[in-house]
Motif scaffolding. Structure first.
Motif: not given
Length: 103
Positions: A3-6, A52-61
């Protein structure tokens, strides 16, 4: 996520390595095997998979220079169909909604 992607809403992967717990147990061993096969660290491979989808931001340590290099290497990982299939098999999506865990 669908749903977020949509709706065009990006997701944030806060602590995508789960403070190192991602590397534990059978899933961690499988991730290490797959990463070794493609020549990246497990952390770099996991981060690439998360983003991978280009729509997720990762915040790794990034507590050390090595962590920072692993995080940056994620941008170079080429996720082929076969590689994605291996990762999806090692870490299948849950069959039903799961509450978010508090770290």
């Amino acid at each position: 996520m669908p749903q977020m992607r949509t709706l065009g809403i990006p997701a944030m992967a806060y602590s995508p390595i789960e403070q190192g717990r991602l590397f534990d147990g059978e899933g961690g061993r499988r991730l290490a095997e797959i990463a070794r096969k493609v020549g990246y660290s497990p952390a770099a491979l996991a981060l690439a998979w998360v983003m991978r989808d280009g729509n997720t931001v990762a915040i790794p340590k990034a507590g050390t220079v090595e962590h920072m290099k692993d995080n940056l290497a994620a941008l170079d990982v080429e996720l082929t169909e076969d590689l994605l299939a291996e990762l999806n098999a090692a870490f299948p999506a849950p069959a039903e909604p799961v509450p978010l865990e508090t770290l």
